[in-house]
Scaffold this motif. Structure first.
Motif, PDB file in Angstrom:
ATOM      1  N   UNK A 186      28.669  49.847  46.905  1.00 40.73           N
ATOM      2  CA  UNK A 186      28.600  49.418  45.502  1.00 40.73           C
ATOM      3  C   UNK A 186      29.996  49.397  44.882  1.00 40.73           C
ATOM      4  N   UNK A 187      30.804  50.411  45.187  1.00 47.01           N
ATOM      5  CA  UNK A 187      32.178  50.457  44.668  1.00 47.01           C
ATOM      6  C   UNK A 187      32.995  49.288  45.203  1.00 47.01           C
ATOM      7  N   UNK A 188      32.776  48.944  46.460  1.00 46.29           N
ATOM      8  CA  UNK A 188      33.484  47.816  47.068  1.00 46.29           C
ATOM      9  C   UNK A 188      33.068  46.504  46.404  1.00 46.29           C
ATOM     10  N   UNK A 189      31.758  46.330  46.204  1.00 46.65           N
ATOM     11  CA  UNK A 189      31.232  45.104  45.617  1.00 46.65           C
ATOM     12  C   UNK A 189      31.697  44.923  44.166  1.00 46.65           C
ATOM     13  N   UNK A 190      31.718  46.025  43.408  1.00 46.96           N
ATOM     14  CA  UNK A 190      32.070  45.936  41.984  1.00 46.96           C
ATOM     15  C   UNK A 190      33.567  46.101  41.724  1.00 46.96           C
ATOM     16  N   UNK A 191      34.351  46.284  42.800  1.00 42.17           N
ATOM     17  CA  UNK A 191      35.801  46.469  42.703  1.00 42.17           C
ATOM     18  C   UNK A 191      36.158  47.687  41.847  1.00 42.17           C
ATOM     19  N   UNK A 192      35.334  48.722  41.963  1.00 42.86           N
ATOM     20  CA  UNK A 192      35.542  49.944  41.179  1.00 42.86           C
ATOM     21  C   UNK A 192      36.825  50.656  41.596  1.00 42.86           C
ATOM     22  N   UNK A 193      37.186  50.591  42.886  1.00 42.93           N
ATOM     23  CA  UNK A 193      38.417  51.239  43.343  1.00 42.93           C
ATOM     24  C   UNK A 193      39.638  50.602  42.695  1.00 42.93           C
ATOM     25  N   UNK A 194      39.635  49.286  42.573  1.00 39.11           N
ATOM     26  CA  UNK A 194      40.781  48.595  41.970  1.00 39.11           C
ATOM     27  C   UNK A 194      40.966  49.045  40.524  1.00 39.11           C
ATOM     28  N   UNK A 195      39.868  49.203  39.796  1.00 40.42           N
ATOM     29  CA  UNK A 195      39.965  49.649  38.399  1.00 40.42           C
ATOM     30  C   UNK A 195      40.404  51.110  38.326  1.00 40.42           C
TER      31      UNK A 195
ATOM     32  N   UNK B 124      33.293  61.916  37.725  1.00 39.42           N
ATOM     33  CA  UNK B 124      32.279  60.862  37.758  1.00 39.42           C
ATOM     34  C   UNK B 124      32.478  59.975  38.970  1.00 39.42           C
ATOM     35  N   UNK B 125      31.394  59.705  39.683  1.00 40.44           N
ATOM     36  CA  UNK B 125      31.440  58.774  40.808  1.00 40.44           C
ATOM     37  C   UNK B 125      31.745  57.380  40.258  1.00 40.44           C
ATOM     38  N   UNK B 126      32.722  56.685  40.848  1.00 39.94           N
ATOM     39  CA  UNK B 126      33.114  55.368  40.341  1.00 39.94           C
ATOM     40  C   UNK B 126      32.045  54.308  40.585  1.00 39.94           C
ATOM     41  N   UNK B 127      31.113  54.587  41.496  1.00 38.75           N
ATOM     42  CA  UNK B 127      30.079  53.599  41.814  1.00 38.75           C
ATOM     43  C   UNK B 127      28.815  53.813  40.978  1.00 38.75           C
TER      44      UNK B 127
END
Length: 107
Positions: A58-67, A10-13
């Motif tokens: 979107x991943x950067x804005x929602x901090x998806x990488x950190x999660x 699944x794409x994290x964004x």
């Protein structure tokens, strides 16, 4: 003979499920380095992203990488990843298009 199962991720964004080979993997190595993994085989915790810059933003804005990576990601790492992602995106889209052309020839 049973057909091979294609691994899905699944794409994290955008949260879209896609075949693993169609996604770009971002990996946090055991040493804590965060980088793009085009082979999909580097050791460490991975997060998958479709090959679109809009999904990266979107991943950067929602901090998806950190999660997904379960580690804080510094702004300078995001900047470096974004530059690397833009370079990789062109190559990735071209390879994806070529793979799609090969599939059409076999039908």
């Amino acid at each position: 003979m049973r057909p091979r199962k294609i691994p899905q991720r699944k794409c994290v964004a955008c949260q879209e499920m896609m075949p693993k080979k169609e996604l770009i993997r971002i990996v946090r190595s055991p040493q804590g380095d965060i980088q793009i993994d085009l082979t999909g085989k580097k050791p460490g915790r991975g997060a998958y992203l479709c090959g679109k810059v809009s999904c990266f933003k979107l991943a950067k804005k929602s901090k998806a990488f950190e999660r997904a990576l379960k580690a804080p990601v510094a702004p300078e790492i995001y900047d470096r990843l974004e530059q690397d992602f833009i370079k990789v995106e062109d190559e990735f889209q071209a390879a994806k298009a070529m793979a799609g052309d090969d599939d059409d020839d076999g039908k």
